[in-house]
Scaffold this motif. Structure first.
Motif, mmCIF file in Angstrom:
data_model
loop_
_atom_site.group_PDB
_atom_site.id
_atom_site.type_symbol
_atom_site.label_atom_id
_atom_site.label_comp_id
_atom_site.label_asym_id
_atom_site.label_seq_id
_atom_site.Cartn_x
_atom_site.Cartn_y
_atom_site.Cartn_z
ATOM 1 N N VAL A 3 23.287 -72.584 89.988
ATOM 2 C CA VAL A 3 23.487 -72.403 88.649
ATOM 3 C C VAL A 3 24.218 -71.338 88.720
ATOM 4 C CG1 VAL A 3 21.896 -70.876 86.184
ATOM 5 C CG2 VAL A 3 21.079 -72.443 87.758
ATOM 6 N N LEU A 4 25.374 -71.375 87.761
ATOM 7 C CA LEU A 4 26.610 -70.569 88.056
ATOM 8 C C LEU A 4 26.474 -69.372 87.135
ATOM 9 C CD1 LEU A 4 29.531 -70.239 88.834
ATOM 10 C CD2 LEU A 4 30.236 -71.042 87.065
ATOM 11 N N VAL A 5 26.388 -68.010 87.537
ATOM 12 C CA VAL A 5 25.895 -66.585 86.921
ATOM 13 C C VAL A 5 27.894 -66.065 87.150
ATOM 14 C CG1 VAL A 5 25.985 -64.911 86.297
ATOM 15 C CG2 VAL A 5 23.787 -66.756 87.026
ATOM 16 N N ARG A 6 27.921 -65.785 85.597
ATOM 17 C CA ARG A 6 29.339 -65.407 86.097
ATOM 18 C C ARG A 6 30.371 -64.563 84.517
ATOM 19 N NH1 ARG A 6 33.761 -68.083 84.067
ATOM 20 N NH2 ARG A 6 33.606 -70.850 83.135
ATOM 21 N N ARG A 7 30.660 -63.294 85.008
ATOM 22 C CA ARG A 7 31.193 -62.276 83.390
ATOM 23 C C ARG A 7 32.518 -62.998 83.492
ATOM 24 N NH1 ARG A 7 28.588 -59.223 80.885
ATOM 25 N NH2 ARG A 7 30.340 -59.065 79.413
ATOM 26 N N GLN A 8 33.284 -63.774 82.504
ATOM 27 C CA GLN A 8 34.536 -63.737 82.148
ATOM 28 C C GLN A 8 35.341 -61.649 82.062
ATOM 29 O OE1 GLN A 8 36.898 -65.182 82.434
ATOM 30 N NE2 GLN A 8 38.490 -64.569 81.821
ATOM 31 N N PRO A 9 36.268 -61.931 82.673
ATOM 32 C CA PRO A 9 36.754 -60.715 82.871
ATOM 33 C C PRO A 9 37.613 -60.210 80.874
ATOM 34 C CG PRO A 9 37.935 -61.891 84.653
ATOM 35 C CD PRO A 9 36.576 -62.671 83.832
ATOM 36 N N ASN A 10 37.404 -58.809 80.783
ATOM 37 C CA ASN A 10 37.837 -58.388 79.231
ATOM 38 C C ASN A 10 39.513 -59.225 79.070
ATOM 39 O OD1 ASN A 10 35.411 -57.172 79.142
ATOM 40 N ND2 ASN A 10 36.898 -54.947 80.148
ATOM 41 N N ILE A 11 39.276 -60.072 77.818
ATOM 42 C CA ILE A 11 40.355 -61.181 77.420
ATOM 43 C C ILE A 11 40.649 -60.483 75.499
ATOM 44 C CG2 ILE A 11 39.935 -63.221 78.343
ATOM 45 C CD1 ILE A 11 38.806 -63.750 76.267
ATOM 46 N N ARG A 12 41.984 -60.423 75.886
ATOM 47 C CA ARG A 12 42.152 -60.350 74.206
ATOM 48 C C ARG A 12 43.382 -61.767 73.980
ATOM 49 N NH1 ARG A 12 39.234 -57.166 74.761
ATOM 50 N NH2 ARG A 12 39.316 -54.165 74.044
ATOM 51 N N GLY A 13 41.861 -62.223 72.905
ATOM 52 C CA GLY A 13 42.362 -63.696 72.894
ATOM 53 C C GLY A 13 42.758 -63.405 71.647
ATOM 54 N N LYS A 14 43.172 -65.450 71.400
ATOM 55 C CA LYS A 14 44.068 -65.188 69.698
ATOM 56 C C LYS A 14 43.195 -66.029 69.128
ATOM 57 C CE LYS A 14 48.341 -65.021 69.315
ATOM 58 N NZ LYS A 14 49.490 -64.818 69.800
ATOM 59 N N PHE A 15 42.404 -66.344 67.975
ATOM 60 C CA PHE A 15 41.553 -66.863 67.846
ATOM 61 C C PHE A 15 41.648 -67.359 65.314
ATOM 62 C CE2 PHE A 15 39.564 -65.074 70.714
ATOM 63 C CZ PHE A 15 38.537 -66.032 71.269
ATOM 64 N N VAL A 16 41.777 -68.489 65.608
ATOM 65 C CA VAL A 16 41.753 -69.025 64.268
ATOM 66 C C VAL A 16 40.830 -69.502 63.949
ATOM 67 C CG1 VAL A 16 42.685 -70.591 62.214
ATOM 68 C CG2 VAL A 16 44.827 -69.761 64.570
ATOM 69 N N VAL A 17 39.621 -69.290 62.516
ATOM 70 C CA VAL A 17 38.747 -69.776 62.385
ATOM 71 C C VAL A 17 38.951 -70.632 61.946
ATOM 72 C CG1 VAL A 17 36.423 -68.952 60.556
ATOM 73 C CG2 VAL A 17 37.328 -67.637 62.759
ATOM 74 N N VAL A 18 38.486 -71.630 61.381
ATOM 75 C CA VAL A 18 39.066 -73.217 60.582
ATOM 76 C C VAL A 18 37.543 -73.141 60.022
ATOM 77 C CG1 VAL A 18 39.938 -75.560 60.505
ATOM 78 C CG2 VAL A 18 40.579 -73.836 62.812
ATOM 79 N N SER A 19 38.035 -73.399 58.356
ATOM 80 C CA SER A 19 36.698 -73.789 57.492
ATOM 81 C C SER A 19 37.259 -74.233 56.525
ATOM 82 C CB SER A 19 36.541 -72.359 57.145
ATOM 83 O OG SER A 19 35.110 -72.013 56.696
ATOM 84 N N ASN A 20 36.345 -75.448 56.263
ATOM 85 C CA ASN A 20 36.144 -76.327 55.108
ATOM 86 C C ASN A 20 35.820 -75.178 53.786
ATOM 87 O OD1 ASN A 20 37.118 -78.533 54.785
ATOM 88 N ND2 ASN A 20 35.342 -79.751 55.633
ATOM 89 N N TYR A 21 34.913 -74.581 53.820
ATOM 90 C CA TYR A 21 34.957 -74.194 52.771
ATOM 91 C C TYR A 21 34.820 -71.871 52.689
ATOM 92 C CZ TYR A 21 33.241 -78.423 52.254
ATOM 93 O OH TYR A 21 32.939 -79.275 52.149
ATOM 94 N N GLY A 22 35.288 -71.506 53.437
ATOM 95 C CA GLY A 22 35.183 -70.604 53.981
ATOM 96 C C GLY A 22 33.760 -69.559 54.229
ATOM 97 N N TRP A 23 32.127 -70.328 54.948
ATOM 98 C CA TRP A 23 31.629 -69.584 55.149
ATOM 99 C C TRP A 23 31.030 -68.915 55.976
ATOM 100 C CZ3 TRP A 23 28.309 -74.966 54.471
ATOM 101 C CH2 TRP A 23 28.315 -74.781 52.388
ATOM 102 N N CYS A 24 31.693 -69.010 56.689
ATOM 103 C CA CYS A 24 31.461 -67.739 58.370
ATOM 104 C C CYS A 24 33.020 -67.348 58.464
ATOM 105 C CB CYS A 24 31.213 -68.597 59.210
ATOM 106 S SG CYS A 24 30.123 -67.727 60.507
ATOM 107 N N TRP A 25 33.336 -66.330 57.579
ATOM 108 C CA TRP A 25 34.697 -65.541 57.391
ATOM 109 C C TRP A 25 34.695 -64.422 58.359
ATOM 110 C CZ3 TRP A 25 33.904 -60.905 55.939
ATOM 111 C CH2 TRP A 25 33.675 -60.745 54.690
ATOM 112 N N ASN A 26 33.127 -64.640 58.513
ATOM 113 C CA ASN A 26 32.451 -63.418 59.189
ATOM 114 C C ASN A 26 32.943 -63.637 61.066
ATOM 115 O OD1 ASN A 26 30.739 -60.677 57.522
ATOM 116 N ND2 ASN A 26 30.609 -63.070 56.935
ATOM 117 N N MET A 27 33.321 -64.572 60.888
ATOM 118 C CA MET A 27 33.319 -65.442 62.772
ATOM 119 C C MET A 27 34.574 -64.365 63.123
ATOM 120 S SD MET A 27 32.584 -65.846 65.313
ATOM 121 C CE MET A 27 31.313 -66.832 65.776
ATOM 122 N N ALA A 28 35.437 -64.040 62.284
ATOM 123 C CA ALA A 28 36.899 -63.230 62.162
ATOM 124 C C ALA A 28 36.592 -62.285 62.447
ATOM 125 C CB ALA A 28 38.347 -64.104 61.491
ATOM 126 N N LEU A 29 36.111 -61.998 61.582
ATOM 127 C CA LEU A 29 36.150 -60.401 61.044
ATOM 128 C C LEU A 29 35.153 -59.742 62.408
ATOM 129 C CD1 LEU A 29 36.027 -57.747 58.995
ATOM 130 C CD2 LEU A 29 34.036 -57.822 58.467
#
Length: 475
Positions: A3-29
């Motif tokens: 079993v692998l236990v690890r923590r990814q170092p702090n990242i500053r990523g770039k994400f596009v929430v792709v939605s048909n209807y905008g139902w979870c726009w909160n994820m981007a927030l």
């Protein structure tokens, strides 16, 4: 197997929430609040106004990606229905969380999902796939019993019959809606209660912890009214693996899903039979679950969605990987708040669009975060030209109200108080019996090792190492 236990170092990523209807726009927030760059792309043109003025949105996905030669953007899908498009982006070298042609088929084609479960060695109810209403009618007349009618492609709501007579009348009704050629699963009715159990996957390999969700799905108290997606949820995390839902259902599923390279959530709706405690897989939800993800957002502790998604997208090893730091000491309770005409459904999508636009769009919402005992997440909402919060008029679900506590009843009281404080015209919510089934089944299921209990050192409930338990199951 380790079993692998690890923590990814702090990242500053770039994400596009792709939605048909905008139902979870909160994820981007949420991702923006964690310090990441995040935008929302809504695919369906008539839904692009959802969340207007509340989160950063883009009109074209290709415009965002065109100049990203290093492939830094991660695509985050919030629903099914865009699988082929997202698979094409995968082929082009983009990292994608959620959404695939396989996921679309698993949720929409019930017969395929049942065959997949059986291939995994998982029990499923006796099911006959009827090629239209006439075929279903002939089957019911030949085998009179209590059956559940499950239309393919989610064209209309599932119907749980009381017997043959009412089932035949529902088939007549569906024919009157022009659905006589719709495929229908006629499924054995099993007396019991269902629970949703979810694992997260990265390139086909699973993560811990699992999360658990007991939902109410009827619109009104005492399980009356329409069947809807979810009126209330009780959710919790657990790192324990010595429970039957994992050993008999989720882990066998995980052994076969690796070949799909699935990256994202996979929740299996499991029926626990009342008398025998036998487990049956009913269906798969390979996407964000509503309103469970609003609950999970408040149980993930200090771990960010950016880290969770990044780790799933970059997973390449077969070890059962553990995401440390998710809170397994509290329950989250979620209550859905809507306005009319919700929850009205109809197979004519244009009719539905006009109905919600005429009745719900523009209804003013006086919601001020920070004044309430529970958390309020806006959903089918936008800001109008004057900067006021109004309903966007797509499905009438205006908010998810979430509270967290070691005692789920205390969490429900916070939710109920908050719902009553919300100044929303004609607000609708199911409050009174949201925990009735939880109170009835949770003690029994945990006692018999069916599901994992809440972690509580004071009561001697601990989380054992998953090392051998996963290794033994996976051979």
């Amino acid at each position: 197997m380790e079993v692998l236990v690890r923590r990814q170092p702090n990242i500053r990523g770039k994400f596009v929430v792709v939605s048909n209807y905008g139902w979870c726009w909160n994820m981007a927030l949420w991702l923006q609040e964690e310090g990441h760059e995040a935008v929302v792309y809504i695919h369906e043109p008539t839904y692009k106004h959802v969340a207007e003025g509340l989160v950063t949105k883009v009109d074209s996905l290709d415009e965002v990606l065109r100049t990203d030669f290093r492939r830094e953007w991660i695509l985050v899908a919030d629903n099914i229905g865009m699988g082929r498009m997202l698979d094409e982006y995968r082929r082009q070298g983009w990292l994608v969380w959620g959404g695939s042609a396989w996921a679309d088929r698993m949720e929409k084609d019930r017969q395929y999902a049942m065959r997949f479960f059986e291939y995994c060695g998982i029990k499923v109810p006796l099911t006959y796939t009827a090629q239209g209403t006439q075929d279903a009618r002939q089957f019911l007349q030949k085998y009179p019993a209590r059956w559940v009618l499950k239309p393919h492609d989610n064209k209309v709501q599932v119907y749980i019959s009381e017997g043959v007579e009412d089932a035949l009348e529902v088939l007549d009704w569906w024919e009157s809606l022009g659905l006589s050629t719709m495929e229908i699963d006629v499924q054995q009715f099993i007396e019991g209660r269902n629970i949703d159990v979810e694992l997260w996957f990265g390139n086909g390999f699973p993560f811990l912890p699992a999360n658990y969700d007991i939902e109410t799905k009827k619109f009104l108290v005492d399980d009356l009214g329409m069947t809807v997606g979810c009126m209330s949820s009780v959710c919790w995390f657990s790192y324990r693996t010595d429970v039957r839902v994992l050993q008999e259902v989720l882990f066998p599923f995980a052994q076969q899903v690796k070949r799909t390279r699935w990256t994202g959530p996979a929740s299996i709706n499991i029926m626990v039979e009342e008398d025998t405690n036998e487990l049956y897989a009913l269906e798969l939800t390979p996407r964000i679950g509503y309103n469970a993800y609003y609950c999970l957002h408040h149980l993930k502790g200090s771990v960010g969605w950016g880290e969770i998604i990044w780790r799933m997208c970059h997973k390449e090893t077969e070890e059962l990987e553990v995401i440390e730091g998710l809170d397994e000491t509290k329950f989250a309770v979620g209550i859905e708040v809507s306005i009319p005409p919700s929850p009205v459904e109809h197979p004519d999508k244009q009719f539905m669009k006009r109905l919600y636009e005429e009745i719900a769009k523009g209804v003013p919402l006086w919601v001020h975060e920070g004044r309430y005992p529970a958390h309020v997440h806006l959903c089918d909402v936008m800001k109008d030209e004057h900067g006021r919060l109004v309903c966007a008029g797509t499905n009438g679900i205006v908010a998810e109200v979430i509270a967290v506590d070691e005692d789920p009843h205390a969490a429900l009281r916070k939710c109920a108080e908050t719902v009553k404080m919300l100044k929303i015209p004609n607000k609708q919510a199911r409050l009174r019996d949201a925990l009735d089934d939880f109170d009835r089944y949770y003690p029994r299921w945990t006692k018999h090792g069916i599901v994992a209990p809440l972690y509580n050192v004071a009561h001697g409930i601990v989380s054992p190492s998953p090392l051998l338990l996963w290794g033994e199951n996976s051979g």
